[in-house]
Design an enzyme around this catalytic site. Structure first.
Site, PDB file in Angstrom:
ATOM      1  N   LYS A   1       1.146 -40.926  -1.178  1.00  0.00           N
ATOM      2  CA  LYS A   1       1.096 -41.960  -0.139  1.00  0.00           C
ATOM      3  C   LYS A   1      -0.351 -42.170   0.314  1.00  0.00           C
ATOM      4  O   LYS A   1      -0.798 -43.303   0.505  1.00  0.00           O
ATOM      5  CB  LYS A   1       1.988 -41.566   1.046  1.00  0.00           C
TER       6      LYS A   1
ATOM      7  N   GLN B   1       6.166 -36.501   7.616  1.00  0.00           N
ATOM      8  CA  GLN B   1       6.769 -36.092   6.348  1.00  0.00           C
ATOM      9  C   GLN B   1       7.829 -35.022   6.604  1.00  0.00           C
ATOM     10  O   GLN B   1       7.522 -33.937   7.098  1.00  0.00           O
ATOM     11  CB  GLN B   1       5.667 -35.569   5.405  1.00  0.00           C
TER      12      GLN B   1
ATOM     13  N   ASP C   1       7.870 -45.696   8.727  1.00  0.00           N
ATOM     14  CA  ASP C   1       8.978 -45.191   7.918  1.00  0.00           C
ATOM     15  C   ASP C   1      10.306 -45.793   8.349  1.00  0.00           C
ATOM     16  O   ASP C   1      11.301 -45.666   7.649  1.00  0.00           O
ATOM     17  CB  ASP C   1       9.058 -43.659   8.050  1.00  0.00           C
TER      18      ASP C   1
END
Ligand code: NDP
Length: 567
Positions: A326, A370, A393
């Site tokens: 990412k 994460q 997200d």
């Protein structure tokens, strides 16, 4: 705004095949108004013929430019004199057939001047390209401020010099000839977009487009060697420029390197029964990455640097790999990445405090946590601490609610990426039955919401671990089966209706029984299912690249919204 696409030197039939496979969709997706393509290597690697040019026009090129090899095929002499869509180098002696600059009409009605020039350093003798450029640009500017110059030259210095020479007078100065794309795309102060070399379109398992064995023998023996265009690792190289047609100034430039999957394309064309069509992620992910880079570039031009904070707790190896991917993808798009790695053992309260501080920082536009977090940190309160407008997200309850209500917000990257992948490959959705296996808030549930939303209009069934034995029968009724269960190879051929489309979200690293290198696999038993399904995403190379690309795009969107520059 006028969108110009310049395609780098097309090398022989492999290059033409790439063009035919990619250009029609690319043209539509990028909203291109005029396609200019360098054709001087398009006939077996040397020159152009009438038939080859016809191929290029049919693939979607509007104008062809040339270079030092333009006359390698005898046919070109007459053709150059006759074809109004072909522009040969302008700095050649008077009497050379053809024209060195022309005005073309883009699909939005804007007049675009196209110029072709040859360099003089380490090239065949030609007239002064700088003075020829002056003459061409002066003549063209009487008709239009939108001017594209293809400078076919060997050295970077000569090309950069011409870029500066034409700054403020041309919209794009792009170099060709070396076949290696340079990474110096920029807009010069006067508004001229510049790229030293656009690269090539053809086989990259090669020496600048030609079969590497022959090319190598030539260097090793110094004997004449017939060179043929290479066919391995096919790619399209190009540069996309947005031009304000009222001034001729470029507002954005983006170089493109797009892989071409010949096998998947052949499946698409023939519908061969050797297996399902492969729904690969590389091309759609690349398309999303291009869109993200263009939009990030516009923000950078406006003085806003998009910034993403990547938060992790502990050092779970899989998470580290995802974070690295990412981070790299964001950096490539021009997004600044702030890695916040907290040690295992950090309390939930401390992680929440850190995330709140990032939420309050106006320089940070996106926050991504994460998962999983190393104990004792609990993920849910941490996700809820992200301000919804920075939640790239899309896991915050407010964004989940917005998605459910069909309101703008952030959509979780994986299901959003699956949808873009299906759309890219032209999979029909409306009115069909989708079965989503898995109901997590990261994949299954938002996937079902997206597919059943207005616009997608699918009828959706969600399956989960409590669905019982009936689930397999339900799955067999699906036109689109999405597997997101986290169980390797759970979906076998007897779960799939013949002709169904199968999306495999699962990712598992399996060690082979007899030892050796581990391999990635999914929730779907690819080998059995591919003989039943009409199309299937591979693992790796399917959904995974899309997830990363959507995170990048969501971050750019967050920065646009926070800086008041939403599209
Ligand atoms: P979760 O474990 O959070 O959810 C799995 C879901 O599958 C649950 O809803 C569970 O049901 C259901 N399930 C589990 N076993 C069965 C079964 N035997 N029959 C029916 N349903 C079952 O996983 P995620 O949703 O986070 O991820 C799913 C997969 O996708 C994983 O392999 C993950 O690694 C992968 N993934 C891949 C990404 C990518 O970029 N390609 C990104 C994110 C995830 P219940 O709710 O009843 O427990």
């Amino acid at each position: 705004m006028t969108h110009l696409l310049f395609i780098a030197d097309v090398i022989g039939s492999p290059g033409r095949e790439v063009l035919k496979g990619l250009l029609p969709e690319l043209r539509q997706r990028l909203g291109v108004h005029l396609v200019v393509c360098n054709c001087e290597n398009s006939a077996a690697g040397f020159g152009v013929t009438r038939e080859v040019a016809k191929d290029l026009f049919q693939a979607g090129c509007d104008v062809l430019t040339g270079g030092n090899h333009l006359w390698d095929k005898k046919d070109a002499m007459d053709y150059l004199a006759e074809e109004p869509r072909l522009v040969r180098p302008a700095n050649l002696p008077p009497g050379t057939p053809g024209e060195g600059w022309r005005v073309m009409r883009a699909s939005n009605g804007v007049a675009v001047g196209v110029v072709n020039l040859l360099g003089r350093v380490f090239m065949r003798e030609a007239d002064d390209p700088f003075r020829a450029a002056d003459a061409a640009v002066t003549a063209l500017r009487a008709q239009t401020p939108v001017i594209l110059v293809d400078f076919h030259a060997e050295t970077t210095a000569e090309k950069i010099a011409l870029g500066w020479h034409l700054d403020g007078r041309a919209s794009l100065v792009v170099g060709t000839h070396t076949h290696v794309q340079t990474a110096d795309d920029r807009i010069l102060p006067g508004g001229t977009a510049f790229l030293c070399d656009a690269g090539m379109t053809g086989g990259f398992d090669s020496v600048i487009g030609m079969d590497r064995k022959g090319a190598l023998r030539r260097f090793l023996t110094q004997l004449p060697e017939r060179l043929t265009p290479a066919e391995g690792d096919l790619r399209l190289n190009a540069v996309l420029v947005h031009v304000d047609e009222s001034t001729g100034r470029a507002t954005a430039i983006q170089r493109l390197q797009i892989p071409y999957d010949k096998a998947a394309a052949s499946h698409r064309r023939t519908g061969a029964d050797t297996g399902a069509r492969l729904l690969t992620g590389a091309e759609p992910a690349d398309a999303v990455a291009i869109e993200a880079r263009m939009r990030a570039h516009a923000l950078l031009e406006a003085g806003v640097t998009p910034k993403l904070a990547l938060v992790s707790v502990g050092d779970d190896p899989a998470s580290q790999v995802y974070l690295r991917k990412k981070g790299e993808a964001c950096a490539e798009a021009g997004i600044e990445v702030l890695r916040v790695g907290l040690p295992a053992g950090t309390s939930t309260a401390d992680v929440v405090a850190r995330v709140r501080a990032l939420g309050a920082d106006p320089g940070v536009h996106g926050i991504l946590v994460q998962l999983p977090l190393a104990p004792p940190a609990d993920g849910q309160p941490v996700l809820e601490a992200i301000p919804p407008h920075k939640d790239v997200d899309g896991f915050h309850p407010e964004n989940a609610g917005r998605l459910a209500l069909g309101l703008p917000g952030f959509v979780p990257a994986t299901p959003y990426g699956v949808l873009r992948l299906l759309q890219h490959h032209g999979i029909p959705l409306a009115g069909r039955h989708a079965v989503v296996l898995g109901r997590s808030h990261i994949v299954g549930r938002p996937m079902a919401t997206l597919l059943s939303a207005k616009g997608c209009d699918m009828t959706v069934t969600i399956g989960h671990s409590a669905s019982g034995p009936d689930l397999q029968r339900l799955a067999r009724d699906a036109d689109l089966l999405v597997a997101a269960v986290g169980r390797p190879h759970m979906v076998t051929a007897d779960w799939v209706k013949p002709g169904a489309v199968v999306v495999d979200v699962g990712i598992h690293r399996l060690a082979p029984a007899g030892g050796g290198k581990s391999r990635l696999t999914g929730d779907v038993d690819f080998e059995s299912v591919r003989h039943v399904a009409s199309a299937i995403t591979p693992v790796p190379g399917g959904v995974g690249p899309m997830t990363v690309a959507m995170v990048v795009l969501n971050t750019v969107i967050a920065a646009e919204r926070q800086s008041g520059r939403s599209a």
